[in-house]
Write an enzyme that holds these catalytic residues in place. Structure first.
Site, mmCIF file in Angstrom:
data_model
loop_
_atom_site.group_PDB
_atom_site.id
_atom_site.type_symbol
_atom_site.label_atom_id
_atom_site.label_comp_id
_atom_site.label_asym_id
_atom_site.label_seq_id
_atom_site.Cartn_x
_atom_site.Cartn_y
_atom_site.Cartn_z
ATOM 1 N N ALA A 8 0.795 -1.238 0.000
ATOM 2 C CA ALA A 8 0.000 0.000 0.000
ATOM 3 C C ALA A 8 0.831 1.294 0.000
ATOM 4 O O ALA A 8 0.655 2.141 -0.887
ATOM 5 C CB ALA A 8 -0.977 -0.042 1.176
ATOM 6 N N GLN A 55 4.378 -13.385 -1.578
ATOM 7 C CA GLN A 55 5.112 -12.208 -1.067
ATOM 8 C C GLN A 55 5.953 -12.569 0.156
ATOM 9 O O GLN A 55 6.998 -11.976 0.392
ATOM 10 C CB GLN A 55 4.131 -11.081 -0.684
ATOM 11 N N ASP A 88 -3.806 -2.701 3.941
ATOM 12 C CA ASP A 88 -3.989 -1.966 2.681
ATOM 13 C C ASP A 88 -5.071 -0.906 2.819
ATOM 14 O O ASP A 88 -5.083 0.082 2.089
ATOM 15 C CB ASP A 88 -4.335 -2.938 1.559
ATOM 16 N N ARG A 97 -5.005 0.100 -9.102
ATOM 17 C CA ARG A 97 -5.429 -1.021 -8.233
ATOM 18 C C ARG A 97 -6.490 -0.483 -7.265
ATOM 19 O O ARG A 97 -6.390 0.663 -6.817
ATOM 20 C CB ARG A 97 -4.240 -1.622 -7.452
HETATM 21 O O1 MRU Z 1 -1.058 -7.297 -3.249
HETATM 22 P P1 MRU Z 1 0.002 -6.598 -2.464
HETATM 23 O O2 MRU Z 1 1.292 -7.350 -2.416
HETATM 24 O O3 MRU Z 1 0.158 -5.161 -2.907
HETATM 25 O O4 MRU Z 1 -0.577 -6.535 -0.995
HETATM 26 C C1 MRU Z 1 0.164 -5.957 0.046
HETATM 27 C C2 MRU Z 1 -0.280 -6.407 1.371
HETATM 28 O O5 MRU Z 1 -1.391 -6.838 1.550
HETATM 29 C C3 MRU Z 1 0.704 -6.321 2.470
HETATM 30 O O6 MRU Z 1 0.424 -7.304 3.426
HETATM 31 C C4 MRU Z 1 0.826 -5.087 3.229
HETATM 32 O O7 MRU Z 1 0.593 -5.252 4.553
HETATM 33 C C5 MRU Z 1 0.189 -3.858 2.953
HETATM 34 S S1 MRU Z 1 1.464 -2.807 2.526
HETATM 35 C C6 MRU Z 1 2.505 -2.469 3.872
#
Ligand code: MRU
Length: 355
Positions: A47, A195, A236, A88
């Site tokens: 995010a 991830q 997010d 997104r």
């Molecule tokens: O789909 P992504 O990889 O963009 O999602 C990111 C997340 O959900 C992470 O867990 C995150 O906590 C948020 S960003 C610090």
């Protein structure tokens, strides 16, 4: 240390997160459509990182508008903002960054376009640097919650790669280690985009932090064995009642943590809190390609002719969250009042507490 995202005179440079950890490749994007494409394709993700990327993409697009006439400039600028902000849907930081760039543009519309361009570029760069400082504050605030010797479970990647640097959830781990605590990490692999396996394990190893990788379905077993002292995840989008949307599987981890009486912390900046929504039910959940589920490393594993779903986020209800760690402090239940107070603190500081 690697740089997640960087402004260069010729464009926006990002580490390509799709090919980590096997290859460390940097890509430079020279137009706003390319930056939006990089966000969509997950070259950059997380995010706060996509918030910074969005702001840089908008600044890059604005810098290339080919007219000095303000009406035409405004029309092109708005088109750029809409395009980038739509890359997104779930992480609110992208919309937040776009609104911040738009507000700055509106406040400077009377200036020559060459100057507006410089102001927008400076703002995007400032947002990058601010994000690192914010994460360090989140880290320091969260560090106090972890015991001297703790093993922390995290899900997805809320680290330096998901932000401009340092990280939110991993920022809490880094902050605790900087305070001299002995912190070990269990990283969920985080199917389907991995991830945790690819990014969290990579950046923690690079930092010399003790990390153990597990498959997502092993978290409950590790908790039952008494191996996990706390869960720290990022977010997010957080609703004004404290419901927190994060990578798919986070909700499952929160339910498991509750069942094992393990504290469950969400670490995120104020820019991730959406005060316009009452609960997590209002958060749009992105669905990505079903190929992420049916294929692995480009090879089809599931049969054809079946139904497949791939929602990539879920919402953890506030009642399962022990505390939300922000740069302005740690919020505990009742979250609604605590979150509101965070924003009031921010406003008061801005107006210099005038009576
Ligand atoms: O789909 P992504 O990889 O963009 O999602 C990111 C997340 O959900 C992470 O867990 C995150 O906590 C948020 S960003 C610090």
């Amino acid at each position: 240390m690697f740089k997640t995202i960087e402004w260069l005179d010729r464009g926006v440079r990002m580490i390509d997160q799709r090919v980590l950890p096997t290859r460390e490749v940097y890509k430079t994007f020279r137009g706003y459509k390319e930056v939006a494409g990089a966000i969509q394709d997950m070259v950059i993700r997380g995010a706060p990182a996509i918030g910074v990327a969005g702001a840089m993409g908008i600044a890059l697009g604005a810098s290339k508008i080919n007219t000095e006439e303000i009406k035409a400039f405004t029309k092109d600028f708005k088109k750029i903002v809409r395009h980038v902000a739509g890359a997104r849907p779930t992480a609110v930081n992208l919309g937040w960054a776009a609104r911040r760039m738009e507000a700055l543009f509106e406040a400077n519309k009377d200036k020559p376009t060459a100057e507006i361009k410089k102001i927008l570029i400076a703002e995007a760069r400032k947002m990058h640097d601010e994000d690192v400082l914010i994460n360090k504050k989140i880290g320091a605030n969260g560090a106090r919650l972890l015991k001297k010797n703790s093993t922390v479970l995290t899900h997805c990647n809320a680290g330096a790669l998901a932000t401009a640097g340092y990280g939110t959830a991993l920022g809490v781990i880094r902050g605790a280690i900087e305070k001299g605590k002995n912190i070990k990490v269990f990283a969920d692999e985080t199917r389907p985009f991995l991830q945790g396996a690819r990014l969290t394990a990579w950046e923690l190893k690079k930092d010399g932090i003790d990390v153990t990788l597990i498959a997502d379905n092993m978290a409950g077993h590790m908790m039952q064995q008494g191996l996990i002292d706390a869960v720290v995840v990022g977010a997010d989008r957080i609703a004004s009642n404290g419901d927190a949307c994060n990578k798919i599987g986070t909700y499952t981890v929160a339910v498991l943590a509750k069942a094992h009486k393990i504290p469950f912390y969400v670490a995120a900046p104020l820019s991730t809190i959406d005060m316009d929504i009452k609960t997590g039910a209002e958060i749009p959940i992105e669905e990505r390609s079903i190929k992420e589920i049916t294929h692995m490393a480009g090879k089809r594993l599931a049969p054809t002719g079946i139904n497949v779903r791939n929602p990539v986020f879920d919402v953890t209800p506030a009642k399962l969250i022990t505390a939300i760690i922000t740069e302005k402090g740690v919020v505990k239940k009742p979250f609604k009042a605590g979150i509101k107070a965070l924003f009031e603190k921010k406003k008061k500081k801005k107006t210099g507490n005038k009576k």
